[in-house]
Design a protein around this motif. Structure first.
Motif, PDB file in Angstrom:
ATOM      1  N   THR A  80      44.831  27.011  50.666  1.00 24.97           N
ATOM      2  CA  THR A  80      44.381  25.956  51.609  1.00 24.97           C
ATOM      3  C   THR A  80      43.584  24.751  51.001  1.00 24.97           C
ATOM      4  O   THR A  80      43.062  24.965  50.022  1.00 24.97           O
ATOM      5  CB  THR A  80      43.767  26.375  53.005  1.00 24.97           C
ATOM      6  OG1 THR A  80      43.542  25.648  53.711  1.00 24.97           O
ATOM      7  CG2 THR A  80      42.317  26.763  52.518  1.00 24.97           C
ATOM      8  N   PRO A  81      43.959  23.615  51.412  1.00 31.94           N
ATOM      9  CA  PRO A  81      43.121  22.404  50.757  1.00 31.94           C
ATOM     10  C   PRO A  81      41.520  22.583  51.047  1.00 31.94           C
ATOM     11  O   PRO A  81      41.362  23.177  52.277  1.00 31.94           O
ATOM     12  CB  PRO A  81      43.626  21.148  51.699  1.00 31.94           C
ATOM     13  CG  PRO A  81      45.112  21.545  51.947  1.00 31.94           C
ATOM     14  CD  PRO A  81      45.060  23.100  52.317  1.00 31.94           C
ATOM     15  N   TRP A  82      40.722  22.053  50.510  1.00 33.55           N
ATOM     16  CA  TRP A  82      39.353  22.058  50.425  1.00 33.55           C
ATOM     17  C   TRP A  82      38.870  21.129  51.860  1.00 33.55           C
ATOM     18  O   TRP A  82      39.793  20.136  52.279  1.00 33.55           O
ATOM     19  CB  TRP A  82      38.662  21.291  49.438  1.00 33.55           C
ATOM     20  CG  TRP A  82      37.210  21.208  49.290  1.00 33.55           C
ATOM     21  CD1 TRP A  82      36.385  22.483  49.487  1.00 33.55           C
ATOM     22  CD2 TRP A  82      36.329  20.203  49.137  1.00 33.55           C
ATOM     23  NE1 TRP A  82      35.046  22.091  49.399  1.00 33.55           N
ATOM     24  CE2 TRP A  82      34.715  20.694  49.601  1.00 33.55           C
ATOM     25  CE3 TRP A  82      36.689  18.894  49.210  1.00 33.55           C
ATOM     26  CZ2 TRP A  82      33.760  20.160  49.276  1.00 33.55           C
ATOM     27  CZ3 TRP A  82      35.415  18.062  48.936  1.00 33.55           C
ATOM     28  CH2 TRP A  82      33.983  18.568  49.172  1.00 33.55           C
ATOM     29  N   LYS A 100      39.479  21.971  55.117  1.00 36.96           N
ATOM     30  CA  LYS A 100      40.294  22.149  56.180  1.00 36.96           C
ATOM     31  C   LYS A 100      40.058  23.578  56.764  1.00 36.96           C
ATOM     32  O   LYS A 100      39.338  24.320  56.358  1.00 36.96           O
ATOM     33  CB  LYS A 100      41.712  22.188  55.578  1.00 36.96           C
ATOM     34  CG  LYS A 100      42.300  20.660  55.071  1.00 36.96           C
ATOM     35  CD  LYS A 100      42.391  19.743  56.041  1.00 36.96           C
ATOM     36  CE  LYS A 100      43.089  18.486  55.444  1.00 36.96           C
ATOM     37  NZ  LYS A 100      43.242  17.318  56.296  1.00 36.96           N
ATOM     38  N   ASP A 101      40.228  23.446  58.320  1.00 36.38           N
ATOM     39  CA  ASP A 101      40.411  24.669  58.827  1.00 36.38           C
ATOM     40  C   ASP A 101      41.393  25.538  58.476  1.00 36.38           C
ATOM     41  O   ASP A 101      42.495  25.127  58.363  1.00 36.38           O
ATOM     42  CB  ASP A 101      40.295  24.297  60.325  1.00 36.38           C
ATOM     43  CG  ASP A 101      39.082  23.537  60.646  1.00 36.38           C
ATOM     44  OD1 ASP A 101      38.078  23.366  60.081  1.00 36.38           O
ATOM     45  OD2 ASP A 101      39.130  22.827  61.586  1.00 36.38           O
ATOM     46  N   ILE A 102      41.025  26.840  58.827  1.00 34.24           N
ATOM     47  CA  ILE A 102      42.154  27.728  58.486  1.00 34.24           C
ATOM     48  C   ILE A 102      41.884  28.961  59.346  1.00 34.24           C
ATOM     49  O   ILE A 102      40.867  29.461  59.827  1.00 34.24           O
ATOM     50  CB  ILE A 102      42.142  28.436  56.784  1.00 34.24           C
ATOM     51  CG1 ILE A 102      43.269  29.160  56.523  1.00 34.24           C
ATOM     52  CG2 ILE A 102      40.978  28.918  56.603  1.00 34.24           C
ATOM     53  CD1 ILE A 102      43.535  29.644  55.161  1.00 34.24           C
ATOM     54  N   TRP A 110      36.092  27.325  59.417  1.00 33.65           N
ATOM     55  CA  TRP A 110      35.878  26.028  59.720  1.00 33.65           C
ATOM     56  C   TRP A 110      35.636  25.281  58.531  1.00 33.65           C
ATOM     57  O   TRP A 110      34.512  25.671  57.901  1.00 33.65           O
ATOM     58  CB  TRP A 110      34.718  25.812  60.968  1.00 33.65           C
ATOM     59  CG  TRP A 110      35.249  26.586  62.130  1.00 33.65           C
ATOM     60  CD1 TRP A 110      34.657  27.549  62.615  1.00 33.65           C
ATOM     61  CD2 TRP A 110      36.297  26.220  63.097  1.00 33.65           C
ATOM     62  NE1 TRP A 110      35.083  28.138  63.760  1.00 33.65           N
ATOM     63  CE2 TRP A 110      36.016  26.973  64.069  1.00 33.65           C
ATOM     64  CE3 TRP A 110      37.127  25.161  63.096  1.00 33.65           C
ATOM     65  CZ2 TRP A 110      36.806  27.146  65.200  1.00 33.65           C
ATOM     66  CZ3 TRP A 110      37.921  25.374  64.233  1.00 33.65           C
ATOM     67  CH2 TRP A 110      37.772  26.192  65.374  1.00 33.65           C
ATOM     68  N   ILE A 111      36.183  24.176  58.047  1.00 36.95           N
ATOM     69  CA  ILE A 111      36.001  23.253  56.998  1.00 36.95           C
ATOM     70  C   ILE A 111      35.949  24.222  55.677  1.00 36.95           C
ATOM     71  O   ILE A 111      34.667  24.417  55.315  1.00 36.95           O
ATOM     72  CB  ILE A 111      34.595  22.570  57.166  1.00 36.95           C
ATOM     73  CG1 ILE A 111      34.920  21.726  58.699  1.00 36.95           C
ATOM     74  CG2 ILE A 111      34.437  21.378  56.308  1.00 36.95           C
ATOM     75  CD1 ILE A 111      33.515  21.045  59.001  1.00 36.95           C
TER      76      ILE A 111
END
Length: 205
Positions: free
Chosen positions: A145-147, A149-151, A181-182
């Motif tokens: 996942t990108p830095w 970002k929520d997952i 989160w983040i």
């Protein structure tokens, strides 16, 4: 004078009695074989109740086109009855209802594209039953996942009674999913989901 003759016949065609036939042979268009999808990369099944099982699968490694749908097959041996169920191309779970209690059934899945039905997954056996232990339907894997970002890390499991969920890190989401989160670099690592009920437990990571 002695002479020896060697007759050499000369054939002169009778043009008045013959016709020249010219026929046009159109170029035959060869059909190009389009490969069908490969088998789903994995398949699982577990009992949810005495008459319901759930099936999950992974998409084929070789799609060979756009997946239009999946077909879930369920076959009983005694008596021999085979049923087909269609699932959307972006859904990898299916609920198979109305099964006979304590009667094993065989399950397999195929992907379908414009070229037709693909190769079958492996065949697995499942038995619907009450008091079914918790079983996780998710597959282990890696998430990138990108830095910042929520997952959401999903955890889907079945059993009778319905299982509860616990994660190795953080709090449990209402549907068993784990939310980060983040996302930051310190969030990288292994995350394990454990599902359990009165009759057993299962883990995934």
């Amino acid at each position: 004078m002695l002479m020896t003759q060697f007759p050499i016949p000369i054939l002169i065609p009778d043009l008045s009695a013959s016709t020249l036939s010219l026929q046009h042979h159109p170029t035959r268009k060869e059909k190009i074989a389009v490969p069908v999808p490969g088998p789903p990369a994995g398949v699982k099944s577990a009992a949810a109740t005495s008459s319901v099982v759930f099936v999950s699968w992974l998409p084929p490694l070789k799609l060979n086109g756009i997946i239009r749908k999946y077909i879930v097959f369920c076959s009983n041996l005694h008596p021999t009855v085979m049923s087909e169920f269609e699932a959307s191309p972006d859904v990898y779970f299916y609920r198979v209802p109305n099964l006979a209690r304590n009667r094993k059934c065989s399950i397999w899945v195929v992907a379908v594209t414009a070229a037709g039905r693909g190769n079958s997954s492996e065949t697995i056996t499942v038995e619907p039953r009450a008091k079914a232990p918790a079983r996780i339907l998710m597959f282990n894997g890696t998430v990138t996942t990108p830095w910042m970002k929520d997952i959401i890390l999903p955890c889907k499991a079945v059993g009778d009674p319905p299982p509860t969920f616990k994660w190795l890190k953080g709090n449990v989401h209402s549907n068993g999913s784990f939310i980060i989160w983040i996302v930051k670099s310190e969030d990288s690592g292994n995350y394990s989901c454990v599902a359990s009920n009165n009759w057993g437990s299962a883990g995934s990571r």
